[in-house]
Design a protein around this motif. Structure first.
Motif, mmCIF file in Angstrom:
data_model
loop_
_atom_site.group_PDB
_atom_site.id
_atom_site.type_symbol
_atom_site.label_atom_id
_atom_site.label_comp_id
_atom_site.label_asym_id
_atom_site.label_seq_id
_atom_site.Cartn_x
_atom_site.Cartn_y
_atom_site.Cartn_z
ATOM 1 N N MET A 1 0.845 -1.197 0.000
ATOM 2 C CA MET A 1 0.000 0.000 0.000
ATOM 3 C C MET A 1 0.877 1.242 0.000
ATOM 4 O O MET A 1 1.878 1.299 0.691
ATOM 5 C CB MET A 1 -0.908 0.012 1.239
ATOM 6 C CG MET A 1 -1.971 1.124 1.261
ATOM 7 S SD MET A 1 -1.428 2.739 1.861
ATOM 8 C CE MET A 1 -1.238 2.415 3.613
ATOM 9 N N SER A 2 0.501 2.238 -0.804
ATOM 10 C CA SER A 2 1.187 3.526 -0.764
ATOM 11 C C SER A 2 0.188 4.626 -1.079
ATOM 12 O O SER A 2 -0.765 4.417 -1.832
ATOM 13 C CB SER A 2 2.351 3.573 -1.759
ATOM 14 O OG SER A 2 1.876 3.599 -3.090
ATOM 15 N N VAL A 3 0.397 5.774 -0.464
ATOM 16 C CA VAL A 3 -0.385 6.963 -0.786
ATOM 17 C C VAL A 3 0.605 8.015 -1.269
ATOM 18 O O VAL A 3 1.434 8.499 -0.505
ATOM 19 C CB VAL A 3 -1.186 7.476 0.426
ATOM 20 C CG1 VAL A 3 -1.983 8.721 0.028
ATOM 21 C CG2 VAL A 3 -2.128 6.398 0.952
ATOM 22 N N SER A 24 -0.526 5.722 -12.633
ATOM 23 C CA SER A 24 -1.839 5.141 -12.333
ATOM 24 C C SER A 24 -1.932 3.676 -12.729
ATOM 25 O O SER A 24 -2.851 2.969 -12.315
ATOM 26 C CB SER A 24 -2.943 5.934 -13.036
ATOM 27 O OG SER A 24 -2.829 5.814 -14.444
ATOM 28 N N ASP A 25 -0.971 3.205 -13.531
ATOM 29 C CA ASP A 25 -0.964 1.802 -13.936
ATOM 30 C C ASP A 25 -0.891 0.873 -12.725
ATOM 31 O O ASP A 25 -1.369 -0.263 -12.767
ATOM 32 C CB ASP A 25 0.222 1.551 -14.875
ATOM 33 C CG ASP A 25 0.207 0.157 -15.460
ATOM 34 O OD1 ASP A 25 -0.877 -0.297 -15.862
ATOM 35 O OD2 ASP A 25 1.270 -0.483 -15.504
ATOM 36 N N LYS A 26 -0.281 1.377 -11.632
ATOM 37 C CA LYS A 26 -0.144 0.562 -10.425
ATOM 38 C C LYS A 26 -0.958 1.119 -9.261
ATOM 39 O O LYS A 26 -0.741 0.742 -8.110
ATOM 40 C CB LYS A 26 1.334 0.469 -10.041
ATOM 41 C CG LYS A 26 2.188 -0.241 -11.090
ATOM 42 C CD LYS A 26 3.637 -0.351 -10.659
ATOM 43 C CE LYS A 26 4.463 -1.080 -11.725
ATOM 44 N NZ LYS A 26 5.900 -1.170 -11.353
ATOM 45 N N ILE A 59 -7.800 7.779 -15.699
ATOM 46 C CA ILE A 59 -8.978 7.133 -16.288
ATOM 47 C C ILE A 59 -8.594 6.309 -17.519
ATOM 48 O O ILE A 59 -9.306 5.365 -17.893
ATOM 49 C CB ILE A 59 -10.058 8.184 -16.658
ATOM 50 C CG1 ILE A 59 -11.436 7.519 -16.816
ATOM 51 C CG2 ILE A 59 -9.663 8.961 -17.893
ATOM 52 C CD1 ILE A 59 -12.028 6.990 -15.554
ATOM 53 N N PHE A 60 -7.457 6.627 -18.150
ATOM 54 C CA PHE A 60 -7.068 5.938 -19.378
ATOM 55 C C PHE A 60 -6.093 4.785 -19.147
ATOM 56 O O PHE A 60 -5.641 4.174 -20.100
ATOM 57 C CB PHE A 60 -6.422 6.924 -20.361
ATOM 58 C CG PHE A 60 -7.351 8.013 -20.815
ATOM 59 C CD1 PHE A 60 -8.534 7.705 -21.462
ATOM 60 C CD2 PHE A 60 -7.042 9.347 -20.594
ATOM 61 C CE1 PHE A 60 -9.390 8.703 -21.897
ATOM 62 C CE2 PHE A 60 -7.887 10.359 -21.025
ATOM 63 C CZ PHE A 60 -9.066 10.031 -21.671
ATOM 64 N N ASN A 61 -5.759 4.514 -17.895
ATOM 65 C CA ASN A 61 -4.703 3.546 -17.635
ATOM 66 C C ASN A 61 -5.139 2.511 -16.612
ATOM 67 O O ASN A 61 -5.508 2.842 -15.494
ATOM 68 C CB ASN A 61 -3.437 4.249 -17.143
ATOM 69 C CG ASN A 61 -2.186 3.438 -17.408
ATOM 70 O OD1 ASN A 61 -2.256 2.296 -17.841
ATOM 71 N ND2 ASN A 61 -1.040 4.025 -17.152
ATOM 72 N N GLY A 62 -5.102 1.242 -16.980
ATOM 73 C CA GLY A 62 -5.414 0.177 -16.039
ATOM 74 C C GLY A 62 -6.866 0.190 -15.602
ATOM 75 O O GLY A 62 -7.756 0.648 -16.309
#
Length: 424
Positions: A1-3, A24-26, A59-62
């Motif tokens: 977990m990371s923020v 955002s992929d991860k 919104i476009f990734n993953g």
């Protein structure tokens, strides 16, 4: 977990959209935490360019869940247009997109007041986009704002609009000599947008706290940059919200103790849109060359951006304000071909040299930048994806900046595409 918080480390337009899309992929959740449709995050996929104003870049990734947090001010009509555009590209928003019920709404009277106030200021205009951002935040702080949850009850919404129009119409008629606004017309303008937005409105604070409890990854996305922060920027030539890491907490409901990574995004040079002080601004051929090579025109307004050398005094201040512990360098490829690259390492103020960024507007206007010259490189680095492939002078430029700031670069962007990136 990371923020992780992604912070604009200059006057905005640093290329945060591409970096958030990449990260955002991860990420399980990508959260926009402040600002409004005055910001434009530009993404490039192959030969297609997309500009987002409100929806998070993830919104476009993953499969990331995308959240508009409570700190954002939302133009419902603009958001609906953006949603339709994303859907037309083949991306599904159902169960992936959420809007805070406590985010405030930009209404037509906010945009009208924004434009009229700027016109009235004349030569002292702030240089806003006229999108109603500032007046919407004024309504919020004045405790007369309308929130997204109010859109779900027509009686409540009408009552609040009618109450607000009493003061607004008085100002329009008596101060600005403009026609007054009608509550029925405003309700009619909002009706279609409300119907389309209703399924997305929810308690996003609880949603994010649940994600943290489940040890999911959260990415917080800011708009604009720290030097436009209403508290810590070049006031009054600032935005109306807090693009800092502190603003990320208040604008999302996530506590400071949950943050473990604060990433600052900086260009290899500086730009600024609108009015206000800019110590390293270049008004001659070099500034024009940076603007041309970097395609420095606003994604939202199309306005040409003012350009200048990288300001390390300001960047060091930004790192301190935000607690930045990792950096991303964007538009490194724009520096191709310069025989000499200058970076500002100090200011001269009242005859004395300082590396402290002044907070008084008159002092910022009066500073004289002190530059250190570094050798440039002739070979193109556009599209390079490996540190070892960078020219030695480009590597030295990056190491010089890192040593001055005391923070390392973890990502270097060598072009607008997602693939044109070095992960250090």
């Amino acid at each position: 977990m990371s923020v992780r918080v992604v912070i604009g480390a200059q006057w905005g337009d640093e290329g945060k959209g591409k970096i958030v899309d990449l990260l955002s992929d991860k990420a399980n959740y990508v959260v926009r935490y402040q600002g409004g449709a005055n910001a434009g995050h530009t993404l490039k996929f192959d030969d297609k360019k997309v500009v987002l104003h409100l929806i998070p870049s993830g919104i476009f990734n993953g499969d990331a869940h995308c959240v508009i947090g409570n700190g954002v001010v939302i133009d419902p009509v603009a958001l609906v247009e953006e949603i339709k555009g994303v859907q037309e590209m083949g991306f599904e928003l159902k169960d992936r997109f959420f809007i805070s019920q406590t985010a405030h709404v930009i209404l037509p009277y906010h945009k009208l007041l924004d434009q009229l106030k700027e016109k009235r200021r004349g030569g002292d205009a702030i240089g806003t986009t006229g999108r109603g951002i500032g007046p919407a935040y004024v309504s919020k702080v004045s405790r007369v704002g309308i929130r997204m949850v109010d859109l779900l009850d027509k009686d409540v919404l009408r009552s609040k609009i009618e109450q607000n129009l009493k003061d607004i119409n008085f100002a329009l008629e008596n101060l600005y000599k403009e026609p007054v606004l009608d509550a029925d017309e405003l309700m009619s303008e909002l009706s279609e947008s409300i119907e389309l937005l209703e399924p997305y409105i929810c308690n996003t604070t609880e949603l994010l706290h649940k994600a943290i409890r489940n040890e999911e990854s959260v990415l917080l996305e800011g708009a604009q940059g720290t030097l436009l922060d209403v508290d810590h920027g070049t006031y009054p030539y600032v935005t109306s919200s807090s693009p800092t890491s502190g603003g990320a907490c208040t604008g999302s409901g996530i506590p400071p103790t949950a943050l473990d990574k604060v990433m600052g995004i900086t260009k290899a040079y500086c730009t600024r849109v609108g009015n206000g002080p800019f110590p390293t601004e270049l008004l001659g051929e070099t500034g024009e060359l940076l603007r041309e090579k970097g395609a420095e025109f606003g994604a939202t307004t199309g306005r040409p951006r003012r350009c200048g050398w990288l300001d390390l005094v300001a960047l060091k201040y930004v790192c301190q304000i935000n607690g930045i512990n990792e950096l991303t360098l964007t538009k490194m490829d724009v520096m191709d071909g310069f025989e000499e690259i200058k970076v500002c390492t100090a200011y001269k103020l009242d005859g004395e040299e300082t590396d402290v960024f002044p907070l008084c507007l008159d002092e910022i206007r009066d500073v004289e930048p002190v530059y250190t010259s570094l050798p440039g490189w002739k070979n193109s680095i556009e599209g390079i994806t490996s540190w070892d492939e960078l020219p030695s002078t480009a590597q030295s430029y990056i190491r010089f900046v890192e040593e001055y700031l005391g923070v390392k670069f973890t990502i270097i962007s060598t072009g607008p595409k997602r693939s044109e990136t070095i992960i250090v």
